[in-house]
Design a protein around this motif. Structure first.
Motif, PDB file in Angstrom:
ATOM      1  N   ARG A  63     -42.505  70.943  41.846  1.00 49.08           N
ATOM      2  CA  ARG A  63     -40.917  70.758  40.174  1.00 49.08           C
ATOM      3  C   ARG A  63     -41.309  72.759  38.891  1.00 49.08           C
ATOM      4  NH1 ARG A  63     -37.714  69.197  42.197  1.00 49.08           N
ATOM      5  NH2 ARG A  63     -38.111  66.756  43.515  1.00 49.08           N
ATOM      6  N   ARG A  64     -42.210  72.625  39.188  1.00 50.31           N
ATOM      7  CA  ARG A  64     -42.630  73.845  38.808  1.00 50.31           C
ATOM      8  C   ARG A  64     -41.441  75.376  39.009  1.00 50.31           C
ATOM      9  NH1 ARG A  64     -48.443  73.298  38.930  1.00 50.31           N
ATOM     10  NH2 ARG A  64     -48.338  74.194  41.279  1.00 50.31           N
ATOM     11  N   ARG A  65     -41.159  75.075  40.927  1.00 51.98           N
ATOM     12  CA  ARG A  65     -40.586  76.411  40.681  1.00 51.98           C
ATOM     13  C   ARG A  65     -38.313  75.560  40.635  1.00 51.98           C
ATOM     14  NH1 ARG A  65     -40.932  76.024  46.904  1.00 51.98           N
ATOM     15  NH2 ARG A  65     -43.027  77.664  47.204  1.00 51.98           N
ATOM     16  N   PRO A 106     -35.367  64.336  40.604  1.00 50.18           N
ATOM     17  CA  PRO A 106     -34.592  62.880  40.402  1.00 50.18           C
ATOM     18  C   PRO A 106     -36.074  62.608  39.739  1.00 50.18           C
ATOM     19  CG  PRO A 106     -35.239  63.898  42.330  1.00 50.18           C
ATOM     20  CD  PRO A 106     -35.052  64.813  41.276  1.00 50.18           C
ATOM     21  N   LEU A 107     -35.918  61.523  39.203  1.00 54.95           N
ATOM     22  CA  LEU A 107     -36.969  60.990  38.487  1.00 54.95           C
ATOM     23  C   LEU A 107     -37.772  60.247  39.809  1.00 54.95           C
ATOM     24  CD1 LEU A 107     -35.484  59.110  35.309  1.00 54.95           C
ATOM     25  CD2 LEU A 107     -37.287  60.614  35.162  1.00 54.95           C
ATOM     26  N   ASP A 108     -36.806  59.873  40.538  1.00 55.05           N
ATOM     27  CA  ASP A 108     -37.819  59.272  42.198  1.00 55.05           C
ATOM     28  C   ASP A 108     -36.865  59.852  43.337  1.00 55.05           C
ATOM     29  OD1 ASP A 108     -38.060  58.112  44.767  1.00 55.05           O
ATOM     30  OD2 ASP A 108     -36.659  55.999  43.946  1.00 55.05           O
ATOM     31  N   GLU A 109     -38.496  60.948  43.808  1.00 55.32           N
ATOM     32  CA  GLU A 109     -38.014  61.966  44.042  1.00 55.32           C
ATOM     33  C   GLU A 109     -36.988  61.345  45.884  1.00 55.32           C
ATOM     34  OE1 GLU A 109     -41.214  64.436  46.000  1.00 55.32           O
ATOM     35  OE2 GLU A 109     -42.360  62.924  46.122  1.00 55.32           O
ATOM     36  N   HIS A 122     -36.640  53.921  36.710  1.00 55.85           N
ATOM     37  CA  HIS A 122     -36.918  55.197  36.983  1.00 55.85           C
ATOM     38  C   HIS A 122     -36.853  55.500  38.057  1.00 55.85           C
ATOM     39  CE1 HIS A 122     -38.420  57.083  33.051  1.00 55.85           C
ATOM     40  NE2 HIS A 122     -36.925  56.047  32.213  1.00 55.85           N
ATOM     41  N   THR A 123     -36.056  54.438  38.962  1.00 52.06           N
ATOM     42  CA  THR A 123     -36.167  55.215  39.980  1.00 52.06           C
ATOM     43  C   THR A 123     -34.773  55.374  40.737  1.00 52.06           C
ATOM     44  OG1 THR A 123     -36.509  53.432  42.831  1.00 52.06           O
ATOM     45  CG2 THR A 123     -34.985  52.461  41.118  1.00 52.06           C
ATOM     46  N   ILE A 124     -33.748  55.106  39.713  1.00 55.06           N
ATOM     47  CA  ILE A 124     -32.718  56.195  39.609  1.00 55.06           C
ATOM     48  C   ILE A 124     -32.961  56.955  38.694  1.00 55.06           C
ATOM     49  CG2 ILE A 124     -31.894  54.325  41.250  1.00 55.06           C
ATOM     50  CD1 ILE A 124     -30.410  53.181  38.630  1.00 55.06           C
ATOM     51  N   GLY A 125     -31.797  57.881  38.929  1.00 55.42           N
ATOM     52  CA  GLY A 125     -31.271  59.109  37.428  1.00 55.42           C
ATOM     53  C   GLY A 125     -32.536  60.355  37.938  1.00 55.42           C
ATOM     54  N   VAL A 126     -32.469  61.158  36.481  1.00 59.62           N
ATOM     55  CA  VAL A 126     -32.762  62.590  36.450  1.00 59.62           C
ATOM     56  C   VAL A 126     -33.498  62.473  35.151  1.00 59.62           C
ATOM     57  CG1 VAL A 126     -31.102  63.454  38.653  1.00 59.62           C
ATOM     58  CG2 VAL A 126     -30.687  63.367  36.050  1.00 59.62           C
ATOM     59  N   ALA A 127     -34.508  63.622  35.087  1.00 56.52           N
ATOM     60  CA  ALA A 127     -34.784  63.958  34.160  1.00 56.52           C
ATOM     61  C   ALA A 127     -34.837  66.437  33.698  1.00 56.52           C
ATOM     62  CB  ALA A 127     -36.565  64.009  33.985  1.00 56.52           C
ATOM     63  N   ASP A 136     -34.832  50.708  44.256  1.00 56.80           N
ATOM     64  CA  ASP A 136     -35.647  49.970  45.359  1.00 56.80           C
ATOM     65  C   ASP A 136     -37.167  50.214  44.339  1.00 56.80           C
ATOM     66  OD1 ASP A 136     -36.400  52.985  45.642  1.00 56.80           O
ATOM     67  OD2 ASP A 136     -35.318  52.751  47.176  1.00 56.80           O
ATOM     68  N   ASN A 137     -38.170  49.994  45.442  1.00 58.75           N
ATOM     69  CA  ASN A 137     -39.303  50.007  44.791  1.00 58.75           C
ATOM     70  C   ASN A 137     -40.251  51.553  44.877  1.00 58.75           C
ATOM     71  OD1 ASN A 137     -40.097  49.751  47.266  1.00 58.75           O
ATOM     72  ND2 ASN A 137     -41.708  48.373  47.080  1.00 58.75           N
ATOM     73  N   ALA A 138     -39.563  52.836  45.413  1.00 60.44           N
ATOM     74  CA  ALA A 138     -39.900  53.331  45.647  1.00 60.44           C
ATOM     75  C   ALA A 138     -41.017  54.720  44.479  1.00 60.44           C
ATOM     76  CB  ALA A 138     -39.383  54.273  46.231  1.00 60.44           C
ATOM     77  N   TYR A 139     -40.032  54.642  43.019  1.00 59.94           N
ATOM     78  CA  TYR A 139     -40.596  54.994  42.164  1.00 59.94           C
ATOM     79  C   TYR A 139     -42.475  54.656  42.027  1.00 59.94           C
ATOM     80  CZ  TYR A 139     -41.711  54.568  36.898  1.00 59.94           C
ATOM     81  OH  TYR A 139     -42.500  54.938  36.247  1.00 59.94           O
ATOM     82  N   TYR A 140     -42.919  53.851  42.367  1.00 63.31           N
ATOM     83  CA  TYR A 140     -44.083  52.614  42.324  1.00 63.31           C
ATOM     84  C   TYR A 140     -45.029  53.798  43.878  1.00 63.31           C
ATOM     85  CZ  TYR A 140     -42.181  49.678  38.615  1.00 63.31           C
ATOM     86  OH  TYR A 140     -41.403  49.081  38.443  1.00 63.31           O
TER      87      TYR A 140
END
Length: 327
Positions: A230-232, A243-246, A198-203, A253-257
């Motif tokens: 995200r409410r906006r 984005p799953l990783d903003e 989930h460090t890449i992609g969207v939801a 990369d490891n930005a998700y964590y």
């Protein structure tokens, strides 16, 4: 398909029947890196070439192909069942709620399969294509690479019901996530590393609305500024994307964590991995935030392990000639 006539023992066995005779072949017991070295030595170059071209044109194809592989392996093993279209006689996993309007990349798989059928007819399975494409998807966005074990076969059926039951859900807490991964022989470390996809992609908003509005199990452990932002996003409707990783949404990369430690995990199932310093996986998540190499190593190892999830015993298998339908 009508059974073949038995009136002539000298008649050559048709190609399709030969493929169907692969039904008794084990799907995970004999996987090897060099499986196609003699029968299709250019397979990896072909997959990599198509992936590089498609991702260069549309970087979102990388997370799409990675997601296809996950959603395939978690439903009756890594057997390319997720690629099958519905027919009057069988349903499709594409129609399961977790997959509706969210799975993409089928055309990329078809393009790879078409190239491989010209180079090595009736040789490379669609499930092996998914395994290779997911590896290349990660590498093309800056992530690790690994040696993919090959030799899978494709199932002759799909299960919408199994996809409804078996895929981890965006609203799952840690207990449900752990159970879902354990069912497939994946431990907590595998789960934490694989979640890093989930460090890449969207939801879509429908999958994170509960979290940013603080509903149920999603309440708490969320950065209030992030929640408001995200409410906006959700004001545009349930299909609005985030984005799953903003931080680096299209770099593996490891930005998700780092997002998780900051209370900025987008999905409830993401933030479930980090309990604010008190959860069972917190030390591992914190290590991944500072040690990108450890994350890359664990992710690659977990992908190999996930790629060995076998189909149920007795499932009919083959090498499909077209990935969206059986032979």
């Amino acid at each position: 398909m009508a059974p073949p006539s038995s009136t002539s023992s000298s008649r050559p066995v048709p190609l399709i029947l030969s493929l169907l005779l692969l039904a008794c072949t084990a799907n995970a017991d004999h996987l090897t890196v060099g499986y196609y070295d003699k029968t299709c030595p250019g397979v990896q170059d072909i997959v990599r070439s198509v992936m590089a071209s498609r991702v260069a044109a549309d970087r979102t194809m990388a997370p799409a192909l990675l997601r296809l592989f996950f959603h395939d392996c978690f439903v009756n093993g890594c057997d390319a069942s997720v690629l099958l279209d519905a027919t009057p006689y069988s349903d499709s996993e594409k129609d399961a709620k977790p997959n509706q309007r969210s799975l993409r990349g089928f055309d990329v798989v078809d393009a790879i399969k078409s190239r491989l059928e010209r180079a090595c007819p009736a040789t490379v399975s669609c499930s092996d294509i998914l395994a290779l494409a997911s590896r290349d998807a990660v590498a093309l966005l800056g992530g690790p690479s690994w040696s993919v074990q090959l030799g899978r076969k494709d199932s002759r059926g799909a299960s919408r019901a199994a996809a409804e039951r078996g895929l981890p859900k965006a609203r799952d807490g840690l207990a449900n996530l752990t159970a879902a991964f354990r069912k497939h022989g994946l431990d907590a470390r595998d789960m934490a590393a694989l979640s890093g996809a989930h460090t890449i992609g969207v939801a879509r908003c429908r999958n994170f609305r509960d979290r940013v509005y603080g509903e149920g199990a999603a309440a708490g452990n969320i950065d209030p500024v992030f929640a408001e932002w995200r409410r906006r996003t959700c004001q545009s409707g349930d299909d609005a994307l985030a984005p799953l990783d903003e931080q680096t949404p299209m770099t593996f990369d490891n930005a998700y964590y780092r997002d998780l430690v900051a209370g900025r995990g987008l999905l409830t199932s993401d933030q479930a991995l980090y309990g604010g310093g008190r959860g069972p996986l917190d030390r591992l998540v914190e290590m991944y935030t500072t040690d990108a190499n450890a994350f890359a190593r664990d992710f690659a190892g977990a992908m190999v392990k996930m790629g060995r999830i076998p189909p149920p015993q007795g499932m009919q298998m083959e090498v499909r000639l077209v990935c969206n339908k059986v032979n």
